[in-house]
Design a protein around this motif. Structure first.
Motif, mmCIF file in Angstrom:
data_model
loop_
_atom_site.group_PDB
_atom_site.id
_atom_site.type_symbol
_atom_site.label_atom_id
_atom_site.label_comp_id
_atom_site.label_asym_id
_atom_site.label_seq_id
_atom_site.Cartn_x
_atom_site.Cartn_y
_atom_site.Cartn_z
ATOM 1 N N UNK A 75 -12.978 -11.460 34.029
ATOM 2 C CA UNK A 75 -12.123 -10.716 33.311
ATOM 3 C C UNK A 75 -12.032 -11.066 31.630
ATOM 4 N N UNK A 76 -12.832 -11.960 31.164
ATOM 5 C CA UNK A 76 -12.661 -12.190 29.671
ATOM 6 C C UNK A 76 -13.084 -11.156 29.036
ATOM 7 N N UNK A 77 -12.346 -11.019 27.982
ATOM 8 C CA UNK A 77 -12.445 -9.604 27.234
ATOM 9 C C UNK A 77 -11.605 -10.330 25.795
ATOM 10 N N UNK A 78 -11.581 -9.317 24.862
ATOM 11 C CA UNK A 78 -10.611 -9.180 24.016
ATOM 12 C C UNK A 78 -9.280 -8.539 23.923
ATOM 13 N N UNK A 79 -8.351 -9.276 24.035
ATOM 14 C CA UNK A 79 -7.042 -8.475 24.334
ATOM 15 C C UNK A 79 -5.892 -9.153 23.941
ATOM 16 N N UNK A 80 -4.766 -8.758 24.485
ATOM 17 C CA UNK A 80 -3.591 -9.687 24.221
ATOM 18 C C UNK A 80 -3.465 -10.964 24.707
ATOM 19 N N UNK A 81 -2.964 -12.251 23.971
ATOM 20 C CA UNK A 81 -2.870 -13.227 24.479
ATOM 21 C C UNK A 81 -1.848 -13.315 25.377
ATOM 22 N N UNK A 82 -0.940 -12.614 25.329
ATOM 23 C CA UNK A 82 0.491 -12.614 26.344
ATOM 24 C C UNK A 82 -0.145 -12.394 27.818
ATOM 25 N N UNK A 83 -1.020 -11.563 27.951
ATOM 26 C CA UNK A 83 -1.835 -11.325 29.214
ATOM 27 C C UNK A 83 -2.291 -12.707 29.990
ATOM 28 N N UNK A 84 -2.989 -13.550 29.105
ATOM 29 C CA UNK A 84 -3.255 -14.871 29.446
ATOM 30 C C UNK A 84 -1.854 -15.731 29.885
ATOM 31 N N UNK A 85 -0.824 -15.552 29.499
ATOM 32 C CA UNK A 85 0.276 -16.470 29.847
ATOM 33 C C UNK A 85 1.004 -15.603 31.099
ATOM 34 N N UNK A 86 0.673 -14.471 31.152
ATOM 35 C CA UNK A 86 1.520 -13.871 32.593
ATOM 36 C C UNK A 86 1.212 -14.257 33.985
ATOM 37 N N UNK A 87 -0.012 -14.355 34.443
ATOM 38 C CA UNK A 87 -0.253 -14.887 35.537
ATOM 39 C C UNK A 87 0.449 -15.991 36.435
ATOM 40 N N UNK A 88 0.282 -17.067 35.478
ATOM 41 C CA UNK A 88 1.080 -18.189 35.729
ATOM 42 C C UNK A 88 2.784 -17.970 36.093
ATOM 43 N N UNK A 89 3.145 -17.122 35.201
ATOM 44 C CA UNK A 89 4.684 -16.792 35.070
ATOM 45 C C UNK A 89 4.967 -15.807 36.419
ATOM 46 N N UNK A 90 3.845 -14.986 36.777
ATOM 47 C CA UNK A 90 4.100 -14.088 37.741
ATOM 48 C C UNK A 90 4.026 -15.198 39.003
ATOM 49 N N UNK A 91 3.167 -16.007 39.340
ATOM 50 C CA UNK A 91 2.814 -16.975 40.265
ATOM 51 C C UNK A 91 4.251 -17.445 40.604
ATOM 52 N N UNK A 92 4.854 -18.159 39.469
ATOM 53 C CA UNK A 92 6.140 -18.825 39.790
ATOM 54 C C UNK A 92 7.334 -17.788 40.457
ATOM 55 N N UNK A 93 7.155 -16.632 39.855
ATOM 56 C CA UNK A 93 8.278 -15.570 40.617
ATOM 57 C C UNK A 93 7.980 -15.149 41.778
ATOM 58 N N UNK A 94 6.566 -14.679 42.203
ATOM 59 C CA UNK A 94 6.122 -14.114 43.407
ATOM 60 C C UNK A 94 5.522 -14.917 44.380
ATOM 61 N N UNK A 95 4.652 -15.986 44.102
ATOM 62 C CA UNK A 95 3.777 -16.886 45.070
ATOM 63 C C UNK A 95 4.773 -17.740 45.671
ATOM 64 N N UNK A 96 4.143 -18.187 46.943
ATOM 65 C CA UNK A 96 4.866 -19.311 47.669
ATOM 66 C C UNK A 96 4.414 -20.549 47.364
ATOM 67 N N UNK A 97 4.399 -20.812 45.715
ATOM 68 C CA UNK A 97 3.661 -22.151 45.536
ATOM 69 C C UNK A 97 4.665 -23.521 45.523
ATOM 70 N N UNK A 98 4.345 -24.511 45.721
ATOM 71 C CA UNK A 98 5.275 -25.659 45.764
ATOM 72 C C UNK A 98 5.736 -26.209 44.076
ATOM 73 N N UNK A 99 4.943 -25.899 43.229
ATOM 74 C CA UNK A 99 5.121 -26.297 41.836
ATOM 75 C C UNK A 99 5.485 -24.965 40.930
ATOM 76 N N UNK A 100 6.376 -25.398 39.706
ATOM 77 C CA UNK A 100 6.652 -24.596 38.794
ATOM 78 C C UNK A 100 5.504 -25.129 37.666
ATOM 79 N N UNK A 101 4.525 -24.042 37.353
ATOM 80 C CA UNK A 101 3.755 -24.386 36.480
ATOM 81 C C UNK A 101 3.855 -23.946 35.177
ATOM 82 N N UNK A 102 4.767 -22.700 35.329
ATOM 83 C CA UNK A 102 5.128 -21.785 33.950
ATOM 84 C C UNK A 102 5.671 -22.502 33.154
ATOM 85 N N UNK A 103 6.993 -23.359 33.565
ATOM 86 C CA UNK A 103 7.625 -24.021 32.300
ATOM 87 C C UNK A 103 6.767 -25.163 31.561
ATOM 88 N N UNK A 104 5.941 -25.973 32.157
ATOM 89 C CA UNK A 104 5.167 -26.862 31.281
ATOM 90 C C UNK A 104 3.911 -26.023 30.398
#
Length: 302
Positions: free
Chosen positions: A209-238
């Motif tokens: 999916x590498x492309x020319x685009x908004x940098x906000x998009x590269x920060x979104x998946x980890x944020x969504x992972x914290x909110x939606x996925x059943x992950x044991x750690x919060x990686x979004x804050x760091x």
């Protein structure tokens, strides 16, 4: 009635192992006892006898991006960027029995588990890297999603119509966003599953999916992972602290969240029949996504 196409060439697990044998024979490698480590929109094998990873594009959407993957990998290698490396000494990609295949040097996962702070450092470096490939595509996320929906396996007409309508709605909302970070090269699918704990530190992989685009998009998946996925750690804050921008505080984040969740639902649509083990999790995701219930937690596809 279900909607089904077979544009992926019937990539069942048995077919994949037969294809792998042909790939290895062509490349002079040994396929015995290879381990299938991923089978979603791509199928990924780890060879047991040699430190090589074999990646088979498993859908039309994945096949259309293979040439970009190769160009990006070579560009990153030229900058000594911490990323997986193409296997040298062979033409890439390989065309085998109508499928596109790439071969990679295996990165041993022997380092400490990477965290959000590590990913922030890698992303900041990626976003300032010079001389990107001149033909890098523009970020058009709906093109990829619609390609997947063009080749559904065992998808009901109602679900198919709903997902197409979501594409239209999200695309309209994306066009109205006011981004605040400078646009440029983005990885396009940055979450902790695409960061390998290499012996010399975190290593980035998966450049479909590498492309020319908004940098906000590269920060979104980890944020969504914290909110939606059943992950044991919060990686979004760091990640937000290390990068210097919290995408969840940006007014456009709800749109990017909906887009990310749409991609997480549609990523396996072309292999729902070929890989039946993922169906229960897909149905779980689809129910909550369709009902817009953001409290339901999702698990990774197995």
């Amino acid at each position: 009635m279900t909607m089904t196409t077979d544009q992926a060439g019937g990539l069942t697990r048995d077919r994949l192992h037969s294809l792998l044998a042909s790939v290895c024979a062509q490349a002079g490698l040994v396929s015995d006892d290879a381990e299938l480590i991923k089978f979603t929109n791509n199928a990924v094998f780890r060879l047991r006898r040699e430190p090589v990873v074999v990646r088979v594009a498993g859908s039309s959407a994945a096949r259309s991006r293979v040439s970009t993957v190769v160009r990006v990998a070579r560009w990153l290698a030229g900058h000594d960027f911490p990323a997986v490396r193409l296997l040298p000494g062979c033409e890439q990609p390989l065309q085998v029995e109508g499928h596109l295949v790439t071969l990679w040097e295996e990165t041993p996962e022997v380092g400490p588990r990477p965290g959000g702070g590590d990913l922030a450092a890698v992303l900041r470096r990626l976003h300032t890297l010079a001389d990107p490939p001149v033909d890098l595509p523009e970020w058009t996320p709906m093109t990829e999603v619609r390609q997947r929906l063009d080749e559904p396996e065992d998808l009901s007409p109602g679900d198919h119509a709903f997902l197409l309508d979501e594409c239209d709605e999200i695309e309209e909302r994306l066009a109205a966003l006011d981004y605040v970070l400078p646009a440029g090269v983005i990885h396009g699918d940055v979450f902790m599953g695409n960061v390998i704990a290499g012996p010399g530190g975190p290593v980035l992989c998966d450049f479909d999916s590498t492309a020319i685009g908004p940098r906000e998009w590269d920060l979104a998946p980890v944020a969504v992972g914290r909110l939606r996925m059943d992950y044991p750690w919060d990686e979004h804050t760091p990640l937000a602290e290390g990068y210097g921008f919290d995408v969840t505080r940006w007014p456009g984040f709800p749109v990017l969240r909906r887009l990310r969740e749409l991609k997480l639902v549609t990523s396996v649509v072309p292999v729902l029949r070929s890989n039946p083990g993922i169906r229960p999790q897909w149905e779980h995701r689809m129910r909550s996504f369709r009902s817009r219930d953001q409290t339901v937690r999702w698990q990774p596809y197995r």
